[in-house]
Design an enzyme around this catalytic site. Structure first.
Site, PDB file in Angstrom:
ATOM      1  N   ASN A  12       6.275   5.141   8.118  1.00 11.92           N
ATOM      2  CA  ASN A  12       5.207   5.467   8.858  1.00 11.92           C
ATOM      3  C   ASN A  12       5.018   4.599  10.117  1.00 11.92           C
ATOM      4  OD1 ASN A  12       4.097   7.570   7.377  1.00 11.92           O
ATOM      5  ND2 ASN A  12       2.695   6.243   6.292  1.00 11.92           N
ATOM      6  N   GLY A  42       6.965   3.996   1.073  1.00  8.20           N
ATOM      7  CA  GLY A  42       8.457   4.004   0.616  1.00  8.20           C
ATOM      8  C   GLY A  42       9.188   3.048   1.334  1.00  8.20           C
ATOM      9  N   GLU A 141       3.908   9.446  -1.602  1.00  5.26           N
ATOM     10  CA  GLU A 141       3.773   9.923   0.091  1.00  5.26           C
ATOM     11  C   GLU A 141       4.646  10.777   0.559  1.00  5.26           C
ATOM     12  OE1 GLU A 141       1.175   6.743   2.571  1.00  5.26           O
ATOM     13  OE2 GLU A 141       3.276   6.384   2.738  1.00  5.26           O
ATOM     14  N   THR A 221      -2.429  -2.926 -11.537  1.00  5.00           N
ATOM     15  CA  THR A 221      -2.345  -3.756 -10.399  1.00  5.00           C
ATOM     16  C   THR A 221      -4.010  -3.841 -10.122  1.00  5.00           C
ATOM     17  OG1 THR A 221      -1.940  -2.674  -8.711  1.00  5.00           O
ATOM     18  CG2 THR A 221      -0.235  -3.804  -9.555  1.00  5.00           C
ATOM     19  N   GLY A 226      -5.082  -9.877 -11.140  1.00  5.98           N
ATOM     20  CA  GLY A 226      -3.776  -9.916 -11.655  1.00  5.98           C
ATOM     21  C   GLY A 226      -3.253  -8.455 -12.070  1.00  5.98           C
ATOM     22  N   ASP A 247      -5.004  -9.749   4.817  1.00  4.45           N
ATOM     23  CA  ASP A 247      -4.847  -8.300   5.046  1.00  4.45           C
ATOM     24  C   ASP A 247      -4.038  -7.784   3.780  1.00  4.45           C
ATOM     25  OD1 ASP A 247      -4.107  -5.686   5.570  1.00  4.45           O
ATOM     26  OD2 ASP A 247      -2.445  -6.247   7.328  1.00  4.45           O
ATOM     27  N   ALA A 250      -0.101  -3.372   2.293  1.00  2.00           N
ATOM     28  CA  ALA A 250       1.568  -3.567   1.863  1.00  2.00           C
ATOM     29  C   ALA A 250       1.726  -4.409   0.746  1.00  2.00           C
ATOM     30  CB  ALA A 250       2.385  -3.641   2.984  1.00  2.00           C
ATOM     31  N   ALA A 251       0.507  -5.191   0.228  1.00  2.00           N
ATOM     32  CA  ALA A 251       0.692  -6.099  -0.978  1.00  2.00           C
ATOM     33  C   ALA A 251       1.054  -5.257  -2.244  1.00  2.00           C
ATOM     34  CB  ALA A 251      -0.814  -6.627  -1.129  1.00  2.00           C
ATOM     35  N   GLY A 252       0.716  -3.923  -2.492  1.00  2.00           N
ATOM     36  CA  GLY A 252       1.108  -3.468  -3.793  1.00  2.00           C
ATOM     37  C   GLY A 252       2.510  -2.919  -3.378  1.00  2.00           C
ATOM     38  N   ASP A 253       2.949  -2.571  -2.317  1.00  4.69           N
ATOM     39  CA  ASP A 253       4.173  -2.106  -1.866  1.00  4.69           C
ATOM     40  C   ASP A 253       5.206  -3.271  -2.082  1.00  4.69           C
ATOM     41  OD1 ASP A 253       3.486   0.222  -1.157  1.00  4.69           O
ATOM     42  OD2 ASP A 253       3.071  -0.208   0.938  1.00  4.69           O
ATOM     43  N   ARG A 286      -0.749 -12.510   5.619  1.00  3.11           N
ATOM     44  CA  ARG A 286      -0.500 -12.124   6.857  1.00  3.11           C
ATOM     45  C   ARG A 286      -0.783 -10.693   7.178  1.00  3.11           C
ATOM     46  NH1 ARG A 286       5.651 -13.382   4.894  1.00  3.11           N
ATOM     47  NH2 ARG A 286       5.441 -15.470   4.473  1.00  3.11           N
ATOM     48  N   GLY A 288      -0.381  -6.805   9.018  1.00  4.88           N
ATOM     49  CA  GLY A 288       0.456  -5.974   9.109  1.00  4.88           C
ATOM     50  C   GLY A 288       1.474  -5.541   7.657  1.00  4.88           C
TER      51      GLY A 288
END
Ligand code: RIB
Length: 316
Positions: A12, A42, A141, A221, A226, A247, A250-253, A286, A288
């Site tokens: 995306n 992805g 997705e 998660t 934790g 932010d 994307a932490a999970g990604d 960070r 984004g």
């Protein structure tokens, strides 16, 4: 070179607004800071795996908009093989609107665009890649029928699948029998199991339920609380590293991409979760999606500096 990690999923263009609080219905917040970056679950997971040192092939569809070429250049800079990214015509790349408020938490909406063209036929076209992969890594997705097709092919070829059930959309849970490791956050785990996840004990219940539904291993998660990991040997809680989040996008990604790299290297599941947690901890500091995903050296330096106090315990 090691066998590849094949990531099949979305990309995306992210349009991000960071503000001091998320707007209520009909409210206008006027102090937002705007950023355009690249994301998609992805793509973020492929980038995380590439930067963490994995041999990554990304299977994806982008549109014929001006953003697509820049996205591809970013993937290549992260060490990703882009030969199986299909350039679709007459359609825009996927796009996401991300609003970030207090504590770095976000509201997200996604327009699939070219991601909808990652059809079961496209998945058939990469059957040999799936067969030769160390792991297949997927999210939710792209069209559900394409996920189902990839799961079928991986089951036929004996390729292990790590599946991040994100976002939480309706899903035929019988397909979990074809998933080696399922990863879900609190909200997603509750949607998949019907078990409200509010603490470590309920996370363990949900993780065991995911195993009963057929997944060999379930990881829930829990952000700063934790991860709860359930295997045939039982459940354990692996704490997160305490950091200040700006932010969480994307932490999970990042966690998923790093986890698969560590597993592909032969690390134990516990060590892989620790490596993944370090990746996630760096990411949330960070702004984004892809700009915040760490490189291998950063993860190793973070782990070396981290206090060795990762008490691993059964959830209480
Ligand atoms: O997981 C974060 C991602 O979700 C964002 O990058 C956005 O594109 C959405 O897909």
């Amino acid at each position: 070179m090691s066998k590849p990690i094949v990531v099949i999923g979305s990309s995306n263009v992210d349009f991000i607004m960071k503000m001091d609080h998320l707007p209520a219905r009909d409210e206008t917040v006027v102090n937002a800071v705007f950023m355009q970056t690249f994301g998609g679950k992805g793509a973020n997971q492929a980038v995380a795996a590439g930067r963490a040192g994995g041999n990554v092939i990304f299977v994806n569809c982008v549109g014929d908009d001006p953003y697509a070429e820049r996205m591809l250049a970013g993937f290549r800079e992260s060490g990703i093989n882009t030969a199986y990214i299909f350039r679709e015509t007459g359609i825009a790349s996927g796009a996401a609107l991300v609003m970030i408020g207090e504590g770095g938490h976000n509201y997200l909406s996604v327009a699939p665009g070219a991601n909808a063209r990652l059809t079961p036929e496209r998945v058939d076209a990469v059957r040999e890649l799936i067969a030769d992969a160390a792991y297949v890594l997927m999210q939710f997705e792209i069209p559900p029928a394409s996920i189902a097709r990839a799961l079928d092919i991986a089951a036929e070829t004996g390729t292990p699948v790590v599946w991040n059930y994100a976002p939480a959309l309706p899903f035929d849970a019988t397909q979990l029998k074809q998933v080696n490791i399922v990863i879900a956050n609190e909200v997603e785990a509750a949607a998949l199991t019907g078990v409200p996840v509010t603490d470590l004990a309920s996370a363990q219940t949900a993780a065991q339920k995911l195993r009963e539904l057929g997944a060999q291993t379930a990881i829930i998660t829990l952000g700063e609380a934790g991860s709860v990991v359930a295997t045939e040997e039982g459940a354990q809680h692996i704490p997160a590293f305490p950091v200040e989040a700006v932010d969480t996008t994307a932490a999970g990604d990042t966690y998923c991409g790093c986890l698969v790299v560590a597993l592909a290297e032969g690390q134990s599941l516990t060590d892989a979760v620790r490596f993944a947690s370090a990746g996630g901890a760096l990411c949330v500091q960070r702004m984004g999606a892809q700009p915040s995903i760490p490189w291998r050296e950063e993860i190793e330096a973070f782990l070396q500096a981290a206090p060795d106090n990762m008490l691993i315990s059964p959830p209480g």
